[in-house]
Design a protein around this motif. Sequence first.
Motif, PDB file in Angstrom:
ATOM      1  N   TYR A 314      39.946  26.227  40.476  1.00  0.00           N
ATOM      2  CA  TYR A 314      39.506  27.590  40.192  1.00  0.00           C
ATOM      3  C   TYR A 314      39.086  28.307  41.465  1.00  0.00           C
ATOM      4  O   TYR A 314      39.324  29.511  41.629  1.00  0.00           O
ATOM      5  CB  TYR A 314      38.355  27.562  39.180  1.00  0.00           C
ATOM      6  N   GLU A 317      42.195  29.559  43.085  1.00  0.00           N
ATOM      7  CA  GLU A 317      42.738  30.751  42.419  1.00  0.00           C
ATOM      8  C   GLU A 317      42.041  32.008  42.876  1.00  0.00           C
ATOM      9  O   GLU A 317      42.668  33.047  43.128  1.00  0.00           O
ATOM     10  CB  GLU A 317      42.625  30.599  40.893  1.00  0.00           C
ATOM     11  N   HIS A 321      43.508  35.094  45.002  1.00  0.00           N
ATOM     12  CA  HIS A 321      43.503  36.380  44.306  1.00  0.00           C
ATOM     13  C   HIS A 321      42.882  37.481  45.155  1.00  0.00           C
ATOM     14  O   HIS A 321      43.385  38.613  45.180  1.00  0.00           O
ATOM     15  CB  HIS A 321      42.761  36.232  42.976  1.00  0.00           C
TER      16      HIS A 321
END
Length: 611
Positions: A314, A317, A321
């Motif tokens: 996570y 990510e 992002h």
Amino acid sequence: MCGIAGWVDFDRDLRTEGVVLADMTATMALRGPDAGGVWLSPHAGLGHRRLAVIDIEGGRQPMIAEEDGRPLAVISYSGEVYNFPELRRELESYGHRFRSRSDTEVVLRAYLQWGEYFAERLNGMFAFALWDVRREELLLVRDRVGIKPLYYYPTPGGLLFGSEPKAILAHPLVDRVVDADGLRELFAGVKTPGGGVLRGMPELTPGHVLRIGRSGTRIRRYWSLTAHEHTDDLPTTLDTVRGLLTDIVERQVVADVPLCTMLSGGLDSSTLTALASRSMAGTGERVRSFSVDFVGYADNFEPDLTHPTVDSPYVQEVVDHVGAQHSHVVLGNEEMTLPEIRKAVVEAMDWPVLIAGPGSMDISLYLLFRAIRQHSTVALTGESADELFGGYPWFHHPEYGQPGTLPWSLAHNLGFPALFGPLRSRLDVAGYQRDQYRAAAAEVPRMPGESPRDQVARDTTYFFLTRFMRTLLDRKDRLSMALGLEVRVPFCDHRLQEYVFNTPWSMRTYDGQWKSLLRGAVGDLLPADVLNRPKTGYPVSNDPSYDRVVRDELVKLLATGDAAVEPLLNPAVVGDLRSDPAAAGRLTRIEVDTALHLNEWLTTYGLRLAL
């Protein structure tokens, strides 16, 4: 961020006590590695250690406000006031002139303009002492939520104060005693507002002002959570939360030194990282982020209630992002078990914090902060989001708690089954927890006509914000400041807390998930996997060799029969450990870590037990 210390005494001339005040101030050199200073007058002395964050050259302290060459007031200040640009402009309109760009001078001038009621105008995290030379009065002020610490010690002629207990303990008048009440505070897992662990040394309650002069001492509350009707509909509420968070982060990324975020890949830290990235976009800089992991953690990971997922996927990510410049800090068992690291952690904390994962968590946080400080001086972190938006299981499953006690008490008590059982019984920790629950419940502001579910949510939110979160804030402050790192906590902004505290529970869970209000407010900022990730606690090393090392250390400590912590331990268990060291395998990690940390604390500080 900084450390403050001082002494007020109306019965003696403190101009001859510079050495004592310097000794008090020197205990906080780690909080303020960049500069230090002492100011003395007949009945007041202020000391300061500085971590330079804003106006590196112009913000030296203690800072004096003068008129025609005469001192009017002197301040020793720790913290950040985020609305200081607006306050400065307003003060300039009243004729005030400034010599620096620092928020410290704005706070000092605000007092000269508005008196002690200037505290209500400040938005930030702060704890400071201000000596009014004209009135010969001292003002101690602490921020609304309790982000920055401030302790005091009444004396026959006045009082001593400091950002940390160690500053006060450096004074020869102070008796180094921990009594039964102090141990109850430790073992109950309760952060009593205005309480303390060392006898005679309370903390100034958050949101309060203490004024002391020749006529005596007065304490005034200037802020508290209040209950009022929430009239905004859901779309307006989501927009308001988003607007508040955007404004808060924009204010808190202001610094003249490198800044970063602590990123776990959870909703809270990911939100701050995304908002910080947007706020910094105009500067051409990428937000820097840091995460923590342990050697072999993913390979040995077994999901449970508090750790259903690992962080690293996570985290990546979010990094991809928002385009963050990321560092992944990996800790090994060797450095986690170094005796000198435990000693450094205990000296940073001033006493063990026995709630929400003591021992190995404190050590790993310290090591993480040490790694961050090599690159950044300021870090944003997500404390208070779970407490405010309902991210803990107790909000959704009251059966995980114990009726008549604060929600987390049952889980906290399970960590001390054997080694500290007799002590906890002798202290009546269970009774103390019930008393603290009743005191907290009596404080909760009520809203007429509120539904039973909303009443429960309001109670639970209040308990976590005023009793649980402040423990976490203490831990973050001490461990970060011991390394000269300033940690900022955007979710603790009092405007956000006031607003969300009064939103109905149906809005905070409007889509049936935990923390729906926060998720809905920032839904466009983050990847779907991160938005929908289940609540996962701070990672704790799952390396079994850690447990072996600390258990062996405890057995060795108790073998001599003169360990400072032994009077607090179960004699039967101690006897078992001496006759059969393998019995240590039946102890929980929390018990072992607690015993080692308590022993280090009692020894290092030369404390006397008075039970």
